[in-house]
Enzyme design. Sequence first.
Site, PDB file in Angstrom:
ATOM      1  CG  HIS A  68      55.829  30.402  52.061  1.00 63.89           C
ATOM      2  ND1 HIS A  68      54.586  30.545  51.485  1.00 63.89           N
ATOM      3  CD2 HIS A  68      56.713  30.716  51.097  1.00 63.89           C
ATOM      4  CE1 HIS A  68      54.732  30.927  50.224  1.00 63.89           C
ATOM      5  NE2 HIS A  68      56.005  31.036  49.965  1.00 63.89           N
ATOM      6  NE  ARG A  69      59.281  34.611  50.525  1.00 62.02           N
ATOM      7  CZ  ARG A  69      60.068  35.003  49.548  1.00 62.02           C
ATOM      8  NH1 ARG A  69      59.575  35.646  48.524  1.00 62.02           N
ATOM      9  NH2 ARG A  69      61.343  34.774  49.597  1.00 62.02           N
ATOM     10  CE  LYS A  73      47.485  41.873  47.918  1.00 59.09           C
ATOM     11  NZ  LYS A  73      46.019  41.863  47.822  1.00 59.09           N
ATOM     12  CG  ASP A 102      60.936  37.024  42.678  1.00 56.86           C
ATOM     13  OD1 ASP A 102      60.893  36.335  43.712  1.00 56.86           O
ATOM     14  OD2 ASP A 102      61.929  37.714  42.356  1.00 56.86           O
ATOM     15  CE  LYS A 109      40.096  34.081  44.403  1.00 53.64           C
ATOM     16  NZ  LYS A 109      40.897  34.734  43.337  1.00 53.64           N
ATOM     17  CB  SER A 366      47.837  43.440  44.529  1.00 55.55           C
ATOM     18  OG  SER A 366      46.491  43.607  44.165  1.00 55.55           O
TER      19      SER A 366
HETATM   20  P1  NAD Z   1      34.362  40.118  36.646  1.00 54.35           P
HETATM   21  O1  NAD Z   1      33.271  39.804  37.591  1.00 54.35           O
HETATM   22  O2  NAD Z   1      34.794  41.526  36.473  1.00 54.35           O
HETATM   23  O3  NAD Z   1      34.012  39.573  35.181  1.00 54.35           O
HETATM   24  C1  NAD Z   1      33.611  38.272  34.914  1.00 54.35           C
HETATM   25  C2  NAD Z   1      32.844  38.320  33.597  1.00 54.35           C
HETATM   26  O4  NAD Z   1      32.566  36.993  33.172  1.00 54.35           O
HETATM   27  C3  NAD Z   1      31.518  39.046  33.725  1.00 54.35           C
HETATM   28  O5  NAD Z   1      31.376  39.962  32.660  1.00 54.35           O
HETATM   29  C4  NAD Z   1      30.489  37.926  33.651  1.00 54.35           C
HETATM   30  O6  NAD Z   1      29.254  38.333  33.100  1.00 54.35           O
HETATM   31  C5  NAD Z   1      31.212  36.941  32.764  1.00 54.35           C
HETATM   32  N1  NAD Z   1      30.717  35.571  32.914  1.00 54.35           N
HETATM   33  C6  NAD Z   1      30.309  34.937  34.032  1.00 54.35           C
HETATM   34  N2  NAD Z   1      29.916  33.688  33.755  1.00 54.35           N
HETATM   35  C7  NAD Z   1      30.091  33.525  32.427  1.00 54.35           C
HETATM   36  C8  NAD Z   1      29.878  32.450  31.542  1.00 54.35           C
HETATM   37  N3  NAD Z   1      29.396  31.287  31.970  1.00 54.35           N
HETATM   38  N4  NAD Z   1      30.183  32.621  30.238  1.00 54.35           N
HETATM   39  C9  NAD Z   1      30.667  33.798  29.789  1.00 54.35           C
HETATM   40  N5  NAD Z   1      30.902  34.856  30.591  1.00 54.35           N
HETATM   41  C10 NAD Z   1      30.605  34.717  31.891  1.00 54.35           C
HETATM   42  O7  NAD Z   1      35.586  39.191  37.079  1.00 54.35           O
HETATM   43  P2  NAD Z   1      37.118  39.392  36.729  1.00 54.35           P
HETATM   44  O8  NAD Z   1      37.747  40.148  37.821  1.00 54.35           O
HETATM   45  O9  NAD Z   1      37.240  39.853  35.330  1.00 54.35           O
HETATM   46  O10 NAD Z   1      37.630  37.888  36.854  1.00 54.35           O
HETATM   47  C11 NAD Z   1      37.548  36.977  35.771  1.00 54.35           C
HETATM   48  C12 NAD Z   1      38.508  35.838  36.027  1.00 54.35           C
HETATM   49  O11 NAD Z   1      39.838  36.356  36.176  1.00 54.35           O
HETATM   50  C13 NAD Z   1      38.248  35.021  37.294  1.00 54.35           C
HETATM   51  O12 NAD Z   1      38.640  33.687  37.073  1.00 54.35           O
HETATM   52  C14 NAD Z   1      39.189  35.660  38.304  1.00 54.35           C
HETATM   53  O13 NAD Z   1      39.514  34.789  39.378  1.00 54.35           O
HETATM   54  C15 NAD Z   1      40.385  35.927  37.411  1.00 54.35           C
HETATM   55  N6  NAD Z   1      41.309  36.943  37.935  1.00 54.35           N
HETATM   56  C16 NAD Z   1      40.873  38.191  38.289  1.00 54.35           C
HETATM   57  C17 NAD Z   1      41.787  39.104  38.796  1.00 54.35           C
HETATM   58  C18 NAD Z   1      41.402  40.512  39.167  1.00 54.35           C
HETATM   59  O14 NAD Z   1      42.273  41.274  39.641  1.00 54.35           O
HETATM   60  N7  NAD Z   1      40.169  40.932  38.971  1.00 54.35           N
HETATM   61  C19 NAD Z   1      43.130  38.744  38.951  1.00 54.35           C
HETATM   62  C20 NAD Z   1      43.550  37.472  38.530  1.00 54.35           C
HETATM   63  C21 NAD Z   1      42.627  36.578  38.031  1.00 54.35           C
END
Ligand code: NAD
Length: 479
Positions: A68-69, A73, A102, A109, A366
């Site tokens: 819708h927008r 992302k 917002d 994804k 972002s």
């Molecule tokens: P990342 O890959 O940098 O880090 C994930 C960490 O979790 C790693 O250190 C890994 O070893 C650990 N891990 C994996 N399985 C595990 C388990 N079973 N028990 C304990 N630790 C475990 O990923 P990230 O970017 O830090 O993302 C983490 C979460 O945050 C995800 O759900 C992601 O969707 C969310 N997220 C990330 C961003 C971003 O900009 N990177 C933004 C919003 C949300």
Amino acid sequence: MTDHKHESMSFREGVDLMVDRATLAAGLDPDAACVIKACDAVLQIKFPVRLRGSIQVFTGWWAVHSAHRLPAKGGLRFAPQVSQDETEGLSALMSYKCAIADIPFGGAKGGLVIDPAKYQIDELAEITRRFARELARRDLLNPATNVPAPDMGTSSREMAWIADTYKTLFPEDVNQDACVTGKPVSRGGIPGRTEAVGKGVQFALQEFFRHPEELEKAGLSDGLSGQRAVIQGLGNVGYHTAKYLSEEDQVKVIAIIERDGVVFSDDGLNVHDVRQHLAEHGELKGFQKAEYSPQGSEALELECDILIPAALESQIHAGNAMNIRASLIVEAANGPVTYEADEILQRRGVVILPDIYINAGGVTVSYFEWARNISHMRFGRLQRRYEELRGTSYLAALENMTGKEVPRDLRTEIVRGASELDLVRSGLDDTMRAAFQDIRDAMKHNANIHDYRTAAYVIAIQKLARSYYDMGLVNPPEE
Ligand code: NAD
């Protein structure tokens, strides 16, 4: 690994049930909810790469939940457990997150089934570039329509490879830098993006702790300082969250859980030291400055004030929700608490700050990066020196009128023009505070809403319903 064994539904179904709950609370037309829940499009891509003398076929997805927008992302995830269901569920979370924060984007994804730890850097570059080409030639990588960002298993490095691939394919696109966010600053990124989610979690918690009546609901005492936190996952999100909370707010990080186990110390861990050990050894085992146990997931049940799951989804599920002893759960990861666990925790009075609000810092910064790329100019370039001149004039006027000299440290603060990082941080803080105010307002104005997650979902679906109504797709939303 994602643990669905205690659940009767998939990840995407759990997200949909959260929408249903909010639809009921908001009194929204169920037809509108159906339109909102549907993932607009999802493409599965299989592509071959020649590695170590033989062909390997990789499977990936790009899901656009809402367009819708535009652009739509979302993060690009590289992990072994990636699936279409997970990618669709995460794309829906992105739509809701953008609405709450917002941010004028749709939700998307991407995911690739791969264990990045099993590949050399040049192999990962080859695989990422190939995936980027496959997306770009279907118009699923494009500054105007589909813009990925880092997520689990990817970082600024992968984003740089993707941007470079896009530039090679479309050198004439003047907005080529904006095809992906989370790039290194030297490659068109923005200062403050790498740590944006952790900073956002910190800003959100600071805001939460400004409201004594909210603390009372969680049974927490005043002030972040001295609160005892358990963190799961020390990757990008977990590390920056733990670092800022412990270094700047004096939160005591008493346990850090990783894939191989947990380290804990009642006196509080040095987050930097743990991270360094993890980077050097690939596991927590052997960390000398704290106790270690291989029973990582059991540590989610430690008695603490704040539990911060920052690794992956479905970590708190129907099987362990009864045992959680934290007062407040802060969902830094996406979907770490399942729908069934959420219902159990609510009944038990555990307060949850939900993912679609708490980790919105990533997409917020972002958005700043994308806008910077489209404008082709860094933030503050026009006004920084002008602000400094104004500050100097104010100071001179103040000193003339009072006959007193302003102390040196204040003088520097008043005169200094904002850097780009100052502006990014200020915009992020503002976003996290404003979104929390909206969530509180939603709860105040609707007696059917008793928890932050439902409040956040209500805000998101009302915004989406309004937008779909304006396009003639659904019945008018209730005001
Ligand atoms: P990342 O890959 O940098 O880090 C994930 C960490 O979790 C790693 O250190 C890994 O070893 C650990 N891990 C994996 N399985 C595990 C388990 N079973 N028990 C304990 N630790 C475990 O990923 P990230 O970017 O830090 O993302 C983490 C979460 O945050 C995800 O759900 C992601 O969707 C969310 N997220 C990330 C961003 C971003 O900009 N990177 C933004 C919003 C949300």
